[in-house]
Design a protein around this motif. Structure first.
Motif, PDB file in Angstrom:
ATOM      1  N   LEU A  93      23.089 -47.558  36.136  1.00 61.58           N
ATOM      2  CA  LEU A  93      22.134 -48.655  36.157  1.00 61.58           C
ATOM      3  C   LEU A  93      21.062 -48.507  35.084  1.00 61.58           C
ATOM      4  CD1 LEU A  93      21.741 -49.103  40.018  1.00 61.58           C
ATOM      5  CD2 LEU A  93      22.809 -50.711  38.416  1.00 61.58           C
ATOM      6  N   GLY A  94      20.867 -47.302  34.608  1.00 62.73           N
ATOM      7  CA  GLY A  94      19.928 -47.108  33.505  1.00 62.73           C
ATOM      8  C   GLY A  94      20.362 -47.824  32.238  1.00 62.73           C
ATOM      9  N   ALA A 116      17.202 -41.526  39.412  1.00 59.42           N
ATOM     10  CA  ALA A 116      16.458 -42.788  39.452  1.00 59.42           C
ATOM     11  C   ALA A 116      15.334 -42.776  38.415  1.00 59.42           C
ATOM     12  CB  ALA A 116      15.909 -43.033  40.847  1.00 59.42           C
ATOM     13  N   ALA A 117      14.653 -41.653  38.297  1.00 55.69           N
ATOM     14  CA  ALA A 117      13.579 -41.540  37.303  1.00 55.69           C
ATOM     15  C   ALA A 117      14.129 -41.626  35.887  1.00 55.69           C
ATOM     16  CB  ALA A 117      12.827 -40.223  37.508  1.00 55.69           C
ATOM     17  N   VAL A 118      15.256 -40.967  35.641  1.00 57.69           N
ATOM     18  CA  VAL A 118      15.900 -41.053  34.326  1.00 57.69           C
ATOM     19  C   VAL A 118      16.247 -42.497  34.005  1.00 57.69           C
ATOM     20  CG1 VAL A 118      18.001 -40.483  33.039  1.00 57.69           C
ATOM     21  CG2 VAL A 118      16.806 -38.695  34.328  1.00 57.69           C
ATOM     22  N   ALA A 119      16.864 -43.178  34.957  1.00 56.52           N
ATOM     23  CA  ALA A 119      17.280 -44.558  34.727  1.00 56.52           C
ATOM     24  C   ALA A 119      16.078 -45.459  34.451  1.00 56.52           C
ATOM     25  CB  ALA A 119      18.063 -45.076  35.932  1.00 56.52           C
ATOM     26  N   LEU A 120      15.003 -45.251  35.169  1.00 56.63           N
ATOM     27  CA  LEU A 120      13.800 -46.055  34.927  1.00 56.63           C
ATOM     28  C   LEU A 120      13.224 -45.783  33.543  1.00 56.63           C
ATOM     29  CD1 LEU A 120      12.138 -45.806  38.442  1.00 56.63           C
ATOM     30  CD2 LEU A 120      12.886 -47.920  37.310  1.00 56.63           C
ATOM     31  N   ALA A 121      13.262 -44.530  33.109  1.00 57.81           N
ATOM     32  CA  ALA A 121      12.779 -44.214  31.761  1.00 57.81           C
ATOM     33  C   ALA A 121      13.641 -44.896  30.701  1.00 57.81           C
ATOM     34  CB  ALA A 121      12.773 -42.702  31.546  1.00 57.81           C
ATOM     35  N   LEU A 122      14.962 -44.916  30.920  1.00 60.32           N
ATOM     36  CA  LEU A 122      15.857 -45.578  29.980  1.00 60.32           C
ATOM     37  C   LEU A 122      15.612 -47.084  29.954  1.00 60.32           C
ATOM     38  CD1 LEU A 122      19.221 -43.726  30.776  1.00 60.32           C
ATOM     39  CD2 LEU A 122      17.684 -43.321  28.854  1.00 60.32           C
ATOM     40  N   PHE A 134      19.742 -34.998  31.043  1.00 58.94           N
ATOM     41  CA  PHE A 134      19.277 -36.374  31.209  1.00 58.94           C
ATOM     42  C   PHE A 134      17.758 -36.427  31.365  1.00 58.94           C
ATOM     43  CE2 PHE A 134      23.652 -37.821  32.291  1.00 58.94           C
ATOM     44  CZ  PHE A 134      23.672 -38.939  31.475  1.00 58.94           C
ATOM     45  N   ALA A 135      17.185 -35.448  32.060  1.00 57.88           N
ATOM     46  CA  ALA A 135      15.729 -35.410  32.193  1.00 57.88           C
ATOM     47  C   ALA A 135      15.073 -35.253  30.824  1.00 57.88           C
ATOM     48  CB  ALA A 135      15.313 -34.272  33.124  1.00 57.88           C
ATOM     49  N   ALA A 136      15.647 -34.381  29.997  1.00 64.31           N
ATOM     50  CA  ALA A 136      15.120 -34.202  28.643  1.00 64.31           C
ATOM     51  C   ALA A 136      15.272 -35.483  27.827  1.00 64.31           C
ATOM     52  CB  ALA A 136      15.839 -33.042  27.955  1.00 64.31           C
ATOM     53  N   LEU A 137      16.404 -36.165  27.965  1.00 62.75           N
ATOM     54  CA  LEU A 137      16.614 -37.430  27.262  1.00 62.75           C
ATOM     55  C   LEU A 137      15.581 -38.462  27.681  1.00 62.75           C
ATOM     56  CD1 LEU A 137      18.318 -39.403  25.515  1.00 62.75           C
ATOM     57  CD2 LEU A 137      19.696 -39.843  27.568  1.00 62.75           C
TER      58      LEU A 137
END
Length: 296
Positions: A211-212, A240-246, A284-287
Motif C-alpha cells: 500500500l505504500g 505501516a510507518a514505512v508505507a506512510l513515509a513512502l 525499509f525503515a532506513a529507506l
C-alpha cells in the motif's frame, strides 16, 4: 479460489508447446513439469520447480513460452489441493517479474517494441540453430517482448491474486500481497489489501508495504495505515510507518516517525520477522527515513 472438481491444469494439452521455446529449445517438456507440481512425491515436485526455473525463467530471462505458463501457475495457486502453494506462487512471481526487486517500485512497464513473427523466427533460429550466425538486430526487442508478455499475462490476472490475501497459509497471503505491488491498483486489490486483519501479522505487514506504493491519492489507504500504528505487532506498526513515509513524505504522523526512529532499537525482533520482500524490515525503515530527509 478454485474449489471445483476441474483440474487446475485443464487445457494444458491445447497449448502448442512444441512450437514454443524455452531456454534450451522447444518447450515439449514444460507440460510434464507443470503436471509434476501436483505429484504426491516431494522430490518429484522439487525437481519440477528446479527445471521450470531453468527452462521458463533462466537467470532472470523470460522466453517465448513463459507467458503461456502464467495462467496454469495461477490456477495451481488457486487450487487449495495443490502442494507447496507458496513455492508455486514464488515461481509465478519470478516468471511474471523476472529479477526485479523493490528498488523498481513503484513499477510501470516500459513499452516494448512491436515485433513481427519474422523477427521472432529469426531470433529463435539464432538461439537454437546449429550455425554461428551473428546475433540478429531484433534480438533485444524480441527479448523485451517476451518480458512484456510474461508480465501482461500476470497483470490480467491480478484480481485473482487479490483473492489469495486471506489465504489460510500466511506465506501465500503475504506473497500475494507483495505481488500486487507490481500491478496497477484496482478497486478490488486495494480493498482486499485494506481488509487484512492486523492479527494476521505476516500478510498485514506485507500488505502495508504494498500500500505504500499503490494509489497515492487514496485517503482511505492513509487512514488505514495510520490506524495500524497502534497495533500490538511491531512489524505491522513498522511497515505501516514505512508505507506512510513512502506516501506522505515529511507529512507523516509523529507516531510513525517515532516508530521509524526507534526501529534500530529492536533488531532481533525485526530481523526475525518473515516477509516475502527482497529488502529487510530494517532496510525499509532506513529507506523511509531517507525518503523524508532523515538518513540514518
Amino acid at each position: 479460489m478454485n474449489t471445483s472438481a476441474e483440474s487446475p491444469l485443464s487445457g494444458l494439452e491445447s497449448v502448442g508447446w512444441a512450437e514454443l521455446h524455452r531456454a534450451y529449445g522447444p518447450a515439449v517438456d514444460v507440460p510434464g513439469q507443470l503436471k509434476a507440481l501436483l505429484s504426491a512425491d516431494e522430490e518429484e515436485r522439487r525437481q519440477a520447480h528446479h527445471r521450470l526455473r531453468g527452462n521458463v525463467y533462466h537467470q532472470g530471462t523470460r522466453w517465448q513460452v513463459s507467458c503461456h505458463v502464467v495462467p496454469f501457475l495461477t490456477a495451481l495457486v488457486d487450487d487449495p489441493a495443490t502442494p507447496d502453494r507458496a513455492a508455486v506462487l514464488d515461481l509465478l512471481r519470478i516468471i511474471a517479474l523476472g529479477d526485479r526487486d523493490d528498488t523498481h517500485l513503484p513499477f510501470a512497464l516500459t513499452p516494448a517494441e512491436n515485433v513481427t513473427g519474422t523477427a521472432v523466427a529469426a531470433v529463435v533460429a539464432w538461439l537454437y540453430g546449429d550455425d554461428d550466425r551473428d546475433e540478429p538486430e531484433e534480438a533485444e526487442a524480441v527479448a523485451a517482448s517476451w518480458d512484456r508478455d510474461a508480465y501482461l499475462a500476470a497483470a490480467v490476472l491480478s484480481d485473482r491474486f487479490a483473492a489469495w490475501t486471506d489465504d489460510p497459509d500466511p506465506l501465500v497471503a503475504a506473497g500475494a500481497a507483495e505481488l500486487l505491488a507490481w500491478f496497477p491498483a484496482t478497486g478490488l486489490t486495494v480493498s482486499r489489501l485494506l481488509e487484512i486483519p492486523a492479527t494476521q501479522e505476516i500478510p498485514r505487514a506485507s500488505a502495508n508495504l504494498t500500500l505504500g506504493y499503490l494509489a497515492p491519492a487514496e485517503p482511505a489507504i492513509d487512514h488505514r495505515l495510520t490506524s495500524l500504528l497502534t497495533t500490538e505487532s511491531l512489524a505491522v506498526q513498522l511497515t505501516a510507518a514505512v508505507a506512510l513515509a513512502l506516501r506522505l513524505g515529511d507529512r507523516l504522523p509523529d507516531a510513525a516517525l517515532q516508530i521509524l526512529a526507534e526501529a534500530p532499537d529492536h533488531p532481533d525482533e525485526i530481523t526475525a520477522f518473515p516477509i516475502p520482500w527482497d529488502r529487510s524490515l530494517l532496510g525499509f525503515a532506513a529507506l523511509a527515513l531517507y525518503r523524508i530527509g532523515l538518513s540514518p
